[in-house]
Design an enzyme around this catalytic site. Structure first.
Site, mmCIF file in Angstrom:
data_model
loop_
_atom_site.group_PDB
_atom_site.id
_atom_site.type_symbol
_atom_site.label_atom_id
_atom_site.label_comp_id
_atom_site.label_asym_id
_atom_site.label_seq_id
_atom_site.Cartn_x
_atom_site.Cartn_y
_atom_site.Cartn_z
ATOM 1 N N HIS A 202 -30.648 -51.922 6.405
ATOM 2 C CA HIS A 202 -31.074 -53.224 6.948
ATOM 3 C C HIS A 202 -29.862 -53.998 7.459
ATOM 4 O O HIS A 202 -29.186 -54.686 6.699
ATOM 5 C CB HIS A 202 -31.789 -54.001 5.821
ATOM 6 C CG HIS A 202 -32.461 -55.268 6.250
ATOM 7 N ND1 HIS A 202 -33.795 -55.516 6.050
ATOM 8 C CD2 HIS A 202 -31.990 -56.378 6.865
ATOM 9 C CE1 HIS A 202 -34.109 -56.710 6.508
ATOM 10 N NE2 HIS A 202 -33.019 -57.268 7.016
ATOM 11 N N ASP B 252 -26.762 -59.540 7.658
ATOM 12 C CA ASP B 252 -25.919 -60.106 8.731
ATOM 13 C C ASP B 252 -24.563 -60.445 8.102
ATOM 14 O O ASP B 252 -24.261 -61.623 7.853
ATOM 15 C CB ASP B 252 -26.571 -61.386 9.284
ATOM 16 C CG ASP B 252 -28.003 -61.155 9.760
ATOM 17 O OD1 ASP B 252 -28.182 -60.607 10.858
ATOM 18 O OD2 ASP B 252 -28.935 -61.510 9.012
ATOM 19 N N GLU C 187 -39.557 -63.129 2.189
ATOM 20 C CA GLU C 187 -38.266 -63.809 2.108
ATOM 21 C C GLU C 187 -38.615 -65.301 2.055
ATOM 22 O O GLU C 187 -38.752 -65.872 0.984
ATOM 23 C CB GLU C 187 -37.419 -63.447 3.337
ATOM 24 C CG GLU C 187 -36.009 -64.041 3.328
ATOM 25 C CD GLU C 187 -35.345 -63.931 4.701
ATOM 26 O OE1 GLU C 187 -36.035 -63.741 5.722
ATOM 27 O OE2 GLU C 187 -34.095 -64.092 4.753
HETATM 28 O O1 MCF Z 1 -33.030 -61.002 7.616
HETATM 29 C C1 MCF Z 1 -32.428 -62.150 8.162
HETATM 30 C C2 MCF Z 1 -33.201 -63.362 7.739
HETATM 31 N N1 MCF Z 1 -34.635 -63.239 7.949
HETATM 32 C C3 MCF Z 1 -35.219 -63.022 9.146
HETATM 33 N N2 MCF Z 1 -34.700 -62.608 10.253
HETATM 34 C C4 MCF Z 1 -33.447 -62.251 10.538
HETATM 35 C C5 MCF Z 1 -32.364 -62.065 9.662
HETATM 36 N N3 MCF Z 1 -31.279 -61.779 10.367
HETATM 37 C C6 MCF Z 1 -31.633 -61.750 11.659
HETATM 38 N N4 MCF Z 1 -32.945 -62.017 11.774
HETATM 39 C C7 MCF Z 1 -33.744 -62.039 13.015
HETATM 40 C C8 MCF Z 1 -33.301 -63.136 13.963
HETATM 41 O O2 MCF Z 1 -34.438 -63.775 14.471
HETATM 42 O O3 MCF Z 1 -33.544 -60.810 13.687
HETATM 43 C C9 MCF Z 1 -33.247 -61.042 15.031
HETATM 44 C C10 MCF Z 1 -32.580 -62.401 15.060
HETATM 45 O O4 MCF Z 1 -32.756 -63.026 16.296
HETATM 46 C C11 MCF Z 1 -32.370 -59.944 15.581
HETATM 47 S S1 MCF Z 1 -33.084 -58.331 15.448
HETATM 48 C C12 MCF Z 1 -31.960 -57.342 16.309
HETATM 49 ZN ZN ZN Z 2 -32.923 -59.014 8.142
#
Ligand code: MCF
Ligand code: ZN
Length: 328
Positions: free
Chosen positions: A12, A274, A195
Site C-alpha cells: 500500500h 505516503d 479509515e
Molecule cells: O491512504 C491515504 C489516506 N486515505 C485515503 N486516500 C489516500 C491516502 N493517500 C493518498 N490517498 C488518495 C488521495 O486522494 O489517493 C490518491 C490521492 O489523490 C492518489 S492514488 C495514486
Molecule cells: Zn492509502
C-alpha cells in the site's frame, strides 16, 4: 539482522504520496510553479487534517506533468524502498493524474513507469506492480474512465484496481460499474475503507464491491461481527499504522488496533501509505511495531506471509519472492 536490512513486502504505497518534498520542490522550480503553501518552514509537507492532506497531495502532484516526470519519481521511490529492505512493492497509480484518464496518454505514462520498474528490478532487486486507483472525491464518472484505462492495460505490471480518497463522499456501491469493469479485465481488487469511514464502510466495500483486500480497514475493530466476517472471507488488511497516527486517527502507536486485529486472527500487513507526508519509512514502521507491541522476527515473518499470499502478482513471482524471503 537489523530491521532495516530485513527483507520486506509493501502492498500500500501511493506513488505521488511517496515523493520526497525536495523532489517536488525541484520540479516546481524547474517548471516555475508556485506551490510553496504545500510546505512548512522546514520544507516538510504541511497539512492540518485529512481533507487538507488530500489537497496538499494534489498540489504536490500538479508539478508532475509528463511521463518523464513520473519515471524520475518512480526511480527515486523504488530506490528509497529498496534501501529499507523492500523487495516487492505495489504502487497505487492514477490515470486521473497521468494523462487525465485518456487511454492513449495513460499508455505513454505507463510505458515510462514500466520501463523504470524493469530497470529498478535489474539494478536494485525490487519488484514492483501497479494498482490503478480511482479517486473517490472525483466521483463515479471519473472512476469509470480510470477503470477503462485499467482494463485496457491490465497485464504483467498493472495487476489491480482500487479506490482511495475522501471516504466521506459517496458510498462504495457508487463505484460498482468501475469495479465490475476491472474485475472482468482480470484485475484483482482492493478499496480504501475503514479509515475515516468507520466499520460500515468496510462492510460496504467487501459486500458491494467484492474486494479481496481493504486499504486500512482498521476501524473494523469497532464491530466484532465484522471482524469475524473479514476472517471468514479471508480479507487481507493493508494496515498503515504510521499514517493513521500521523493523520490523528489514533493518538499513539500503542493505541493502534493492528495487534488486536492480528490476535483476532485477521490477515494484517504493514505499509507506509505516503511515507514523507507521515515522516515514516518501512524501517520506522517495523521499529515502532517492535517498540509498541514487542513484535519479533516470527511475527514479522507472519506479516510477510500474509502480504505475499495477498499480493497481486502471478504464481512465479510469488514463488520467487517466497524463496528470497525464506518463507515456507
Ligand atoms: O491512504 C491515504 C489516506 N486515505 C485515503 N486516500 C489516500 C491516502 N493517500 C493518498 N490517498 C488518495 C488521495 O486522494 O489517493 C490518491 C490521492 O489523490 C492518489 S492514488 C495514486
Ligand atoms: Zn492509502
Amino acid at each position: 539482522m537489523s530491521l532495516k536490512q530485513m527483507k520486506k513486502i509493501e502492498l500500500h504505497l501511493h506513488l505521488e504520496g511517496a515523493a520526497p518534498p525536495a523532489f517536488i520542490r525541484g520540479l516546481a522550480a524547474e517548471k516555475k510553479i508556485d506551490i510553496h503553501r504545500a510546505f512548512d518552514e522546514r520544507g516538510h509537507y504541511a497539512y492540518r487534517d485529512f481533507v487538507h492532506f488530500l489537497q496538499v497531495y494534489e498540489a504536490a502532484t500538479s508539478v508532475l506533468q509528463t511521463p518523464e516526470d513520473y519515471a524520475r519519481l518512480l526511480q527515486a521511490v523504488l530506490q528509497e524502498s529498496a534501501e529499507h529492505g523492500v523487495i516487492y512493492t505495489e504502487l497505487f497509480v492514477s490515470p486521473d493524474f497521468c494523462g487525465g484518464s485518456d487511454v492513449a496518454a495513460w499508455r505513454d505514462y505507463l510505458a515510462a513507469l514500466q520501463s523504470t520498474a524493469a530497470e529498478a528490478e535489474a539494478k536494485l532487486g525490487i519488484t514492483a506492480r501497479g494498482i490503478v486507483t480511482c479517486i473517490r472525491h472525483f466521483g463515479p464518472d471519473k472512476a469509470r474512465a480510470s477503470a477503462l484505462c485499467a482494463a485496457e492495460t491490465a497485464g504483467d505490471f498493472i495487476t489491480g484496481f482500487g479506490i482511495a480518497g475522501d471516504e466521506g463522499i459517496g458510498k462504495p456501491g457508487d463505484y460498482l460499474w468501475s469495479f465490475d469493469c476491472a474485475r472482468e479485465a482480470g484485475l484483482r481488487l482492493t478499496a480504501h475503507a475503514g479509515e475515516w469511514g468507520g466499520p460500515q464502510s468496510v462492510r460496504d466495500a467487501v459486500r458491494d464491491l467484492g474486494v479481496e483486500r481493504i486499504g486500512h480497514g482498521v476501524r473494523a475493530i469497532e464491530d466484532l461481527a465484522l471482524v469475524d466476517e473479514l476472517g471468514e472471507r479471508a480479507i487481507t488488511l493493508e494496515v498503515c499504522p504510521g499514517s493513521n497516527v500521523a493523520l490523528g486517527l489514533y493518538p499513539a502507536w500503542r493505541k493502534h488496533p493492528i495487534e488486536t486485529l492480528r490476535e483476532r486472527g485477521l490477515k494484517v500487513t504493514v505499509s507506509t501509505d505516503d511515507p514523507p507526508f507521515f515522516h515514516t519509512t518501512m524501517t520506522r514502521e517495523y521499529e515502532e511495531l517492535e517498540r509498541a507491541f514487542g513484535w519479533d522476527e516470527a511475527i514479522f515473518a507472519e506479516i510477510h506471509r500474509n502480504a505475499l499470499d495477498a499480493a497481486f502478482c502471478d504464481t512465479a513471482t510469488r514463488d520467487r519472492i517466497a524463496k528470497d524471503m525464506e518463507l515456507t
